[in-house]
Design a protein around this motif. Sequence first.
Motif, PDB file in Angstrom:
ATOM      1  N   PHE A  99     -14.230  -1.785  -6.184  1.00  0.00           N
ATOM      2  CA  PHE A  99     -13.363  -1.366  -7.285  1.00  0.00           C
ATOM      3  C   PHE A  99     -12.725  -0.009  -6.990  1.00  0.00           C
ATOM      4  O   PHE A  99     -11.559   0.217  -7.287  1.00  0.00           O
ATOM      5  CB  PHE A  99     -14.164  -1.316  -8.597  1.00  0.00           C
ATOM      6  N   ILE A 100     -13.466   0.881  -6.362  1.00  0.00           N
ATOM      7  CA  ILE A 100     -12.980   2.223  -6.076  1.00  0.00           C
ATOM      8  C   ILE A 100     -11.835   2.235  -5.045  1.00  0.00           C
ATOM      9  O   ILE A 100     -11.097   3.207  -4.929  1.00  0.00           O
ATOM     10  CB  ILE A 100     -14.132   3.143  -5.618  1.00  0.00           C
ATOM     11  N   ASP A 101     -11.654   1.141  -4.304  1.00  0.00           N
ATOM     12  CA  ASP A 101     -10.602   1.058  -3.296  1.00  0.00           C
ATOM     13  C   ASP A 101      -9.201   0.988  -3.901  1.00  0.00           C
ATOM     14  O   ASP A 101      -8.219   1.275  -3.224  1.00  0.00           O
ATOM     15  CB  ASP A 101     -10.791  -0.177  -2.414  1.00  0.00           C
ATOM     16  N   PHE A 102      -9.105   0.608  -5.169  1.00  0.00           N
ATOM     17  CA  PHE A 102      -7.815   0.329  -5.793  1.00  0.00           C
ATOM     18  C   PHE A 102      -7.257   1.538  -6.531  1.00  0.00           C
ATOM     19  O   PHE A 102      -7.985   2.311  -7.142  1.00  0.00           O
ATOM     20  CB  PHE A 102      -7.941  -0.865  -6.750  1.00  0.00           C
ATOM     21  N   ASP A 103      -5.919   1.660  -6.481  1.00  0.00           N
ATOM     22  CA  ASP A 103      -5.259   2.754  -7.196  1.00  0.00           C
ATOM     23  C   ASP A 103      -4.674   2.224  -8.506  1.00  0.00           C
ATOM     24  O   ASP A 103      -4.889   1.064  -8.872  1.00  0.00           O
ATOM     25  CB  ASP A 103      -4.192   3.421  -6.317  1.00  0.00           C
ATOM     26  N   MET A 104      -3.939   3.074  -9.201  1.00  0.00           N
ATOM     27  CA  MET A 104      -3.394   2.701 -10.511  1.00  0.00           C
ATOM     28  C   MET A 104      -2.372   1.558 -10.427  1.00  0.00           C
ATOM     29  O   MET A 104      -2.106   0.901 -11.417  1.00  0.00           O
ATOM     30  CB  MET A 104      -2.754   3.915 -11.176  1.00  0.00           C
ATOM     31  N   MET A 105      -1.824   1.328  -9.262  1.00  0.00           N
ATOM     32  CA  MET A 105      -0.850   0.255  -9.089  1.00  0.00           C
ATOM     33  C   MET A 105      -1.531  -1.105  -8.875  1.00  0.00           C
ATOM     34  O   MET A 105      -0.871  -2.126  -8.805  1.00  0.00           O
ATOM     35  CB  MET A 105       0.067   0.558  -7.896  1.00  0.00           C
ATOM     36  N   GLY A 106      -2.869  -1.087  -8.736  1.00  0.00           N
ATOM     37  CA  GLY A 106      -3.606  -2.334  -8.589  1.00  0.00           C
ATOM     38  C   GLY A 106      -3.727  -2.829  -7.158  1.00  0.00           C
ATOM     39  O   GLY A 106      -4.119  -3.962  -6.926  1.00  0.00           O
ATOM     40  N   VAL A 121      -4.917  -1.705  -2.918  1.00  0.00           N
ATOM     41  CA  VAL A 121      -5.773  -0.806  -2.154  1.00  0.00           C
ATOM     42  C   VAL A 121      -4.965   0.432  -1.776  1.00  0.00           C
ATOM     43  O   VAL A 121      -3.853   0.332  -1.259  1.00  0.00           O
ATOM     44  CB  VAL A 121      -6.334  -1.510  -0.899  1.00  0.00           C
ATOM     45  N   ASN A 122      -5.531   1.599  -2.043  1.00  0.00           N
ATOM     46  CA  ASN A 122      -4.881   2.858  -1.708  1.00  0.00           C
ATOM     47  C   ASN A 122      -4.730   2.971  -0.196  1.00  0.00           C
ATOM     48  O   ASN A 122      -5.615   2.564   0.562  1.00  0.00           O
ATOM     49  CB  ASN A 122      -5.714   4.026  -2.254  1.00  0.00           C
ATOM     50  N   PHE A 135      -7.999   3.115   6.325  1.00  0.00           N
ATOM     51  CA  PHE A 135      -8.679   3.750   7.454  1.00  0.00           C
ATOM     52  C   PHE A 135     -10.200   3.593   7.354  1.00  0.00           C
ATOM     53  O   PHE A 135     -10.884   3.517   8.364  1.00  0.00           O
ATOM     54  CB  PHE A 135      -8.268   5.221   7.579  1.00  0.00           C
ATOM     55  N   THR A 136     -10.716   3.530   6.136  1.00  0.00           N
ATOM     56  CA  THR A 136     -12.143   3.246   5.945  1.00  0.00           C
ATOM     57  C   THR A 136     -12.450   1.829   6.416  1.00  0.00           C
ATOM     58  O   THR A 136     -13.478   1.594   7.062  1.00  0.00           O
ATOM     59  CB  THR A 136     -12.536   3.416   4.466  1.00  0.00           C
ATOM     60  N   TYR A 137     -11.571   0.875   6.122  1.00  0.00           N
ATOM     61  CA  TYR A 137     -11.761  -0.499   6.595  1.00  0.00           C
ATOM     62  C   TYR A 137     -11.786  -0.541   8.126  1.00  0.00           C
ATOM     63  O   TYR A 137     -12.597  -1.249   8.720  1.00  0.00           O
ATOM     64  CB  TYR A 137     -10.671  -1.420   6.071  1.00  0.00           C
ATOM     65  N   LEU A 138     -10.902   0.231   8.765  1.00  0.00           N
ATOM     66  CA  LEU A 138     -10.904   0.291  10.235  1.00  0.00           C
ATOM     67  C   LEU A 138     -12.214   0.865  10.744  1.00  0.00           C
ATOM     68  O   LEU A 138     -12.773   0.380  11.729  1.00  0.00           O
ATOM     69  CB  LEU A 138      -9.732   1.128  10.756  1.00  0.00           C
ATOM     70  N   PRO A 198       0.662  -5.387   0.761  1.00  0.00           N
ATOM     71  CA  PRO A 198      -0.436  -4.769   0.004  1.00  0.00           C
ATOM     72  C   PRO A 198      -1.633  -5.708  -0.132  1.00  0.00           C
ATOM     73  O   PRO A 198      -1.488  -6.928  -0.096  1.00  0.00           O
ATOM     74  CB  PRO A 198       0.193  -4.486  -1.358  1.00  0.00           C
ATOM     75  N   ILE A 199      -2.797  -5.095  -0.285  1.00  0.00           N
ATOM     76  CA  ILE A 199      -4.025  -5.826  -0.594  1.00  0.00           C
ATOM     77  C   ILE A 199      -4.297  -5.570  -2.071  1.00  0.00           C
ATOM     78  O   ILE A 199      -4.304  -4.417  -2.510  1.00  0.00           O
ATOM     79  CB  ILE A 199      -5.206  -5.330   0.262  1.00  0.00           C
ATOM     80  N   VAL A 200      -4.501  -6.642  -2.826  1.00  0.00           N
ATOM     81  CA  VAL A 200      -4.715  -6.512  -4.270  1.00  0.00           C
ATOM     82  C   VAL A 200      -6.082  -7.078  -4.659  1.00  0.00           C
ATOM     83  O   VAL A 200      -6.755  -7.719  -3.856  1.00  0.00           O
ATOM     84  CB  VAL A 200      -3.589  -7.211  -5.064  1.00  0.00           C
ATOM     85  N   MET A 201      -6.445  -6.810  -5.907  1.00  0.00           N
ATOM     86  CA  MET A 201      -7.722  -7.269  -6.441  1.00  0.00           C
ATOM     87  C   MET A 201      -7.890  -8.764  -6.190  1.00  0.00           C
ATOM     88  O   MET A 201      -6.930  -9.518  -6.281  1.00  0.00           O
ATOM     89  CB  MET A 201      -7.767  -6.986  -7.946  1.00  0.00           C
ATOM     90  N   HIS A 202      -9.085  -9.162  -5.852  1.00  0.00           N
ATOM     91  CA  HIS A 202      -9.487 -10.556  -5.603  1.00  0.00           C
ATOM     92  C   HIS A 202      -9.015 -11.104  -4.259  1.00  0.00           C
ATOM     93  O   HIS A 202      -9.272 -12.271  -3.971  1.00  0.00           O
ATOM     94  CB  HIS A 202      -9.068 -11.487  -6.741  1.00  0.00           C
TER      95      HIS A 202
END
Length: 163
Positions: free
Chosen positions: A37-44, A46-47, A52-55, A88-92
Amino acid sequence: MILKTLWQKFTNNKDKLSEIRSFSDKFNYKTNIHLRFIDFDMMGHVNNSVYFTYLEIARTKYWEEIVKWDWKKTGIVIAHAELDYILPIVMHDKIAVHVKTSRIGLTSFDLEYQIVKLKGTEEIICSKGKTVCIAVDYNTKRPTTIPEAEKQKMLGFEQLTYK
């Protein structure tokens, strides 16, 4: 007006997305990434900084599972990191990261990445990136030769030739 006409004459007809899609055929390693959940910004989505954390997660798994890097003897620092954002990567979304060693030098090597969305059996490319990794001696805190065992595992797994 002249610049616009000149620009149109030299338009590259190559489809960038098809060029990017062919990039995925060259990877031998893939790992799934769980979105938080913390990966997402206000636009819904992934920030951008989280990519870079995923890498980092993917390369750590690659080093542990494939290369069997001996962290007690030699460290690694990232000298350069770059990433192209495509979709973009989005929720779900379900995502995975492909990793490969693309170049091996004396003290440094390059890793290339591709982050993909998983839609059934299809993979949709979201981003591609690269890091330059430097082998470091813990005592001197200076670059050191890549350990032979780790180098041979990368060369063998990726079927690279060492120059």
